[in-house]
Design an enzyme around this catalytic site. Structure first.
Site: not given
Ligand code: ARG
Ligand code: MN
Ligand code: MN
Ligand code: MN
Length: 302
Positions: A96, A123, A125, A127, A140, A226, A228, A271
């Protein structure tokens, strides 16, 4: 609609290897044929190329910053070129961090053409980390912050204007994992977040009505998906699973309501990690959902 598929096979911004195989897994799951079966014209532009993954620890709070910059510059150019041709770019990630190159190009195109931009960020998250907030150094986890002007110079200026976008143009949906410092920063910057608690209480229908409200004929809608976002029970093939995501039905409704707006003009599918998948089932679910995003419905509509 004329769609251009742009493969960005890299896992340069992730904390686990494998998202680099995402584009091919989506193709193997019949993405092109499926879109064509709905009367859409699809051109697969193939894959971009860029630096390989050196797999180094973070430096100054960023893992692989130079390589992330290179991939995003190349993606920015590719997405921008498709938009100038009047086509709908669909980015096949890749992790991502590539949202930076993709969405900065969309924002630049909107500036050129006097459009309003709305970004839907689907998502688990937010991000929205920076190098001082991140627990991992993985880029990401930082693309939304970079797009809003918080990040390393070389990444925030890819779109030619800093910030590339404003937090108020963004709606995040499905969020259920936000790091300690990131939480405060999301609040400070006023990001509009429809987290899982909100979806549980209000339902996906009311959530999407709110997230999609306030758009007009002049709005360019970008969807950054994303994978996830989805509950790991239906989408195990991602590097950062978080339990308690939208079910298959909820995700379908989300996509259908986006399709009903008729405003989506660019998108990312990010992702997907085939190394963690089971017989490509996560890619197949993603293609199913993308079908709904482009208007597949069970019965005749309207
Ligand atoms: N918040 C966590 C980090 O900064 C996970 C980020 C996951 N991001 C994603 N695009 N899957 O490492
Ligand atoms: Mn993401
Ligand atoms: Mn994510
Ligand atoms: Mn346009």
């Amino acid at each position: 609609t004329q769609i251009s598929l742009i493969g960005a096979p890299t896992d340069i911004g992730a904390g686990m290897r494998g998202a680099s195989m995402g584009p091919e897994a989506l193709r193997v799951a019949h993405l092109t044929r499926t879109l064509e079966s709905h009367g859409l014209q699809v051109q697969d532009r193939g894959n971009l190329t860029g630096p390989s993954n050196p797999w180094l620890p973070p430096a100054n709070g960023y893992r692989h910053l130079d390589e992330v910059v290179a991939w995003n510059q190349s993606l920015h150019a590719a997405v921008y070129a498709e938009l100038q041709l009047g086509r709908l770019p669909m980015v096949l990630g890749g992790d991502h961090c590539l949202g930076i190159g993709s969405i900065s190009a969309v924002a630049r195109h909107c500036r050129d053409t006097g459009k309003n931009l709305r970004v839907l960020w689907l998502d688990a998250h937010a991000d929205f980390n920076t190098n001082s907030l991140t627990p991992s150094g993985n880029l990401h986890g930082m693309p939304v912050a970079c797009l809003c002007g918080f990040g390393p110079e070389a990444l925030i200026e890819i779109g030619g204007q800093v910030p590339a976008i404003h937090a108020k143009w963004v709606r995040q949906i499905g969020i259920r994992s936000v790091d300690q410092g990131e939480k405060r920063f999301v609040h400070e910057q006023g990001l509009e977040v429809f987290d899982m608690r909100f979806i549980d209480e209000m339902g996906m229908r009311a959530t999407m009505e709110q997230a999609l409200s306030g758009m007009d004929d002049n709005t360019h809608l970008h969807v950054s998906f994303d994978v996830d976002f989805l509950d790991p029970a239906i989408a195990p093939g991602v590097g950062t699973t978080v339990p308690g995501g939208p079910t298959y039905r909820e995700a379908q409704l989300c996509m259908e309501m986006i399709a009903d707006t008729g405003r989506m003009a660019s998108m990312d599918v990010m992702e997907l990690n085939p190394a963690l998948d089971e017989r490509n089932r996560t890619a197949e679910v993603a293609v199913d959902l993308i079908e709904s995003l482009f208007g597949k419905s069970t019965l005749m509509r309207k």
